[in-house]
Structures are given as structure tokens and as C-alpha cells.
Design a protein around this motif. Sequence first.
Motif, mmCIF file in Angstrom:
data_model
loop_
_atom_site.group_PDB
_atom_site.id
_atom_site.type_symbol
_atom_site.label_atom_id
_atom_site.label_comp_id
_atom_site.label_asym_id
_atom_site.label_seq_id
_atom_site.Cartn_x
_atom_site.Cartn_y
_atom_site.Cartn_z
ATOM 1 N N SER A 67 40.047 65.410 21.010
ATOM 2 C CA SER A 67 41.149 64.833 21.747
ATOM 3 C C SER A 67 40.717 63.725 22.690
ATOM 4 O O SER A 67 39.746 63.839 23.397
ATOM 5 N N THR A 68 41.463 62.655 22.671
ATOM 6 C CA THR A 68 41.399 61.631 23.693
ATOM 7 C C THR A 68 42.840 61.245 23.952
ATOM 8 O O THR A 68 43.417 60.443 23.243
ATOM 9 N N GLY A 69 43.461 61.864 24.940
ATOM 10 C CA GLY A 69 44.888 61.665 25.166
ATOM 11 C C GLY A 69 45.665 62.195 23.984
ATOM 12 O O GLY A 69 45.482 63.326 23.548
ATOM 13 N N CYS A 98 48.088 65.272 39.499
ATOM 14 C CA CYS A 98 48.336 63.836 39.383
ATOM 15 C C CYS A 98 49.247 63.495 38.209
ATOM 16 O O CYS A 98 49.579 62.342 37.983
ATOM 17 N N ALA A 99 49.620 64.500 37.420
ATOM 18 C CA ALA A 99 50.401 64.236 36.219
ATOM 19 C C ALA A 99 51.811 63.772 36.577
ATOM 20 O O ALA A 99 52.425 64.271 37.492
ATOM 21 N N ASP A 100 52.322 62.794 35.826
ATOM 22 C CA ASP A 100 53.689 62.334 36.005
ATOM 23 C C ASP A 100 54.629 63.097 35.078
ATOM 24 O O ASP A 100 55.469 63.854 35.515
ATOM 25 N N GLU A 101 54.474 62.869 33.785
ATOM 26 C CA GLU A 101 55.305 63.562 32.808
ATOM 27 C C GLU A 101 54.410 64.152 31.730
ATOM 28 O O GLU A 101 53.610 63.438 31.130
ATOM 29 N N PRO A 102 54.510 65.448 31.459
ATOM 30 C CA PRO A 102 53.682 66.045 30.412
ATOM 31 C C PRO A 102 54.132 65.603 29.029
ATOM 32 O O PRO A 102 55.294 65.264 28.814
ATOM 33 N N ALA A 103 53.205 65.560 28.103
ATOM 34 C CA ALA A 103 53.500 65.302 26.692
ATOM 35 C C ALA A 103 53.039 66.516 25.902
ATOM 36 O O ALA A 103 52.202 67.287 26.362
ATOM 37 N N TYR A 104 53.588 66.675 24.697
ATOM 38 C CA TYR A 104 53.339 67.883 23.927
ATOM 39 C C TYR A 104 53.096 67.537 22.465
ATOM 40 O O TYR A 104 53.480 66.473 21.981
ATOM 41 N N PRO A 140 48.992 67.244 30.242
ATOM 42 C CA PRO A 140 49.496 66.905 31.572
ATOM 43 C C PRO A 140 49.157 65.475 31.983
ATOM 44 O O PRO A 140 49.901 64.847 32.728
ATOM 45 N N THR A 141 48.001 64.969 31.523
ATOM 46 C CA THR A 141 47.602 63.586 31.759
ATOM 47 C C THR A 141 46.994 63.056 30.474
ATOM 48 O O THR A 141 46.801 63.799 29.511
ATOM 49 N N GLU A 142 46.655 61.765 30.453
ATOM 50 C CA GLU A 142 46.034 61.185 29.275
ATOM 51 C C GLU A 142 44.648 61.763 29.018
ATOM 52 O O GLU A 142 44.140 61.719 27.902
ATOM 53 N N ARG A 143 44.018 62.311 30.048
ATOM 54 C CA ARG A 143 42.672 62.840 29.897
ATOM 55 C C ARG A 143 42.615 64.343 29.672
ATOM 56 O O ARG A 143 41.614 64.863 29.183
ATOM 57 N N LEU A 144 43.649 65.035 30.035
ATOM 58 C CA LEU A 144 43.617 66.502 30.084
ATOM 59 C C LEU A 144 44.515 67.115 29.022
ATOM 60 O O LEU A 144 45.629 66.637 28.789
ATOM 61 N N ASP A 145 44.059 68.169 28.360
ATOM 62 C CA ASP A 145 44.914 68.880 27.407
ATOM 63 C C ASP A 145 44.598 70.369 27.392
ATOM 64 O O ASP A 145 43.472 70.788 27.640
ATOM 65 N N PHE A 146 45.631 71.154 27.106
ATOM 66 C CA PHE A 146 45.527 72.593 26.921
ATOM 67 C C PHE A 146 46.147 72.924 25.569
ATOM 68 O O PHE A 146 47.194 72.374 25.212
ATOM 69 N N TYR A 168 38.891 67.984 28.826
ATOM 70 C CA TYR A 168 39.119 66.924 29.803
ATOM 71 C C TYR A 168 38.163 65.758 29.514
ATOM 72 O O TYR A 168 36.957 65.963 29.340
ATOM 73 N N VAL A 169 38.720 64.547 29.419
ATOM 74 C CA VAL A 169 37.895 63.357 29.206
ATOM 75 C C VAL A 169 37.254 63.000 30.539
ATOM 76 O O VAL A 169 37.869 62.386 31.406
ATOM 77 N N LEU A 170 36.020 63.401 30.690
ATOM 78 C CA LEU A 170 35.319 63.225 31.959
ATOM 79 C C LEU A 170 34.948 61.766 32.201
ATOM 80 O O LEU A 170 34.953 61.289 33.341
#
Length: 287
Positions: free
Chosen positions: A97-99, A27-33, A65-71, A140-142
Amino acid sequence: MQHLIGSGRFSSLLAVMTLFILPAWACADEPAYSVGLGFEFASGKYGTGIRTDSIYMPFTATVYPTERLDFSLEIPFVYQSSSAVVAGQYMGMQGQSTGMQSVVAAMNGMGASGSMTSASAGSVNNSHSGLGDIKLKAGYVLYTEEKYVPAIRPNVYVKIPTADKNKFLGTGEFDEGFAVELTKWFGSWFADGEAGYVIQGKSSVIAVKNYLNYYAGAGYQLTERLRPMVLLKGTTPTVNGAASQLEARLRVKYQFAKHTGIDGYLAKGITTASPEYGMGLAVFYEF
């Protein structure tokens, strides 16, 4: 055989992580880093009778990849002034992390209290340095925060044994862990806490054991850019025959530019298994 078991556990965990995050990635649009560089110093005897000064310098790269998910990927440099403890007991930088509101410079401290390593008496005071254990983490922000419900963020991590166990910079084994973080705002005040469990690979260097880790704290959004907080951080015994770890921290996060922030802390150990004192500073750039 132990390495094969560790590799199997690592592959299984990665498979679980992939199944967990694949729907969100799609569902990700644009990844952020973000990238970060930290410096942490700790000093203590850890119940061994020998003072060990330690430096932990992690480079961290994170993708959202999304506001909720990070690696995140952490590659640390480790220095210690003696072989009385094993630097692999560091948990290193703990993400909160939260976004894009990520980053805590947090270090659990050494878990070898009360238990000498296999270093000989003649070499125990020798200093060592080198690459530490690389860590992979996914969070992941569940559940997002509501009026009476905190934000709920589970995360998992894998420690890859890249540190030289012959220099006592690591245990030489894979570790895996999982945790759940809760965050809640009350106007400009906030509360934050996390509880997790770490499965340590059986090591020939030190008699490690699985353990619980946790932290709990509260803070205040003093200005739009400045956020101080106080917290307690600890673990159950990480080594057979050792004591639990517990320390108090004063932490400050400052966003001095739109994409750049710093995160620092001062720490005071409460139990013998914790550093007597410590400090840390990390700089992060988000893009």
C-alpha cells in the motif's frame, strides 16, 4: 494458559499499534475505503507424499484515514482437499500500500512441508472447509519516495485463530508479525520488496516455529491502467523439520475503472515446501 498468553500478546500489539497511528489519525480529513474479494488456488504435495488442493477466498475491508495510513480486516473462507497440511499456514492476502495504490493478491503457501499433522491415516484424505483465520493489519508510509531514496512502509499484523483447528484449517493460536516494505520508481519501471518476521503461537496441531518472510520483484507501468511485474516470494521454515518456501510469480494489476481494479497472479513453486503451482485473482472497489 496458552490462550491467555495469546490474548495478552494480542492486546499488547493493539496498544502499540494505537500509539503508533494515533497522531496520523488525528490529522485525517476524510477517510477513504476499499473492499475486495479474492480467489486463490494452490496445489502441491509439500513433501508429504499426498497432494493437497487448496482454495483461499478472502473478503478484505480497508480504511485509509490518511494517504499514508491504512488499516485492513481480512475474513477468509478456506477449503483443502486433505488434512496432510494445515491451511492456517497461509499468510493470505499481503497488502502493498501507498495511499490508495493498494492491493496485492499474494499467498505464502502452506508451511507444513515434510511434517504430517496429527490427522489419522484413515482421515488424512478427507476434505475440509470453513472460516479461516481472521487477520488485522496496519501500515504506515514512514518515508515518501525521493530521487535516490525509496518509499519506506512498515506494517504490523495480528492473526486471530477463528479457523477450526480440529479440521486442520488453522493452528488454533494467535500469530503476530511485522515487516518493512521498500518501493522505488525509475520512470515507468519500479522495484518493490518486503522483509518481515512472524511470531507463531505454539500449536497443538502442528510444530510451528517463528520465521522470516520476504518478497522482491520488479515491474513496468505498461499503460496508465496496466502494471505487470515478476517477483520471488519465500519464507524460512515455518514448521520444525520443514524446508524453506520459495516460489516465482507473474503478477498483473489492471485498473479497469476509476474505483475498481483487479489483481491476479500465476505462481510456480521452487522448493518442496511451496505449492507446485498456484493462481489468484482479486477484485477491489475503492470509495
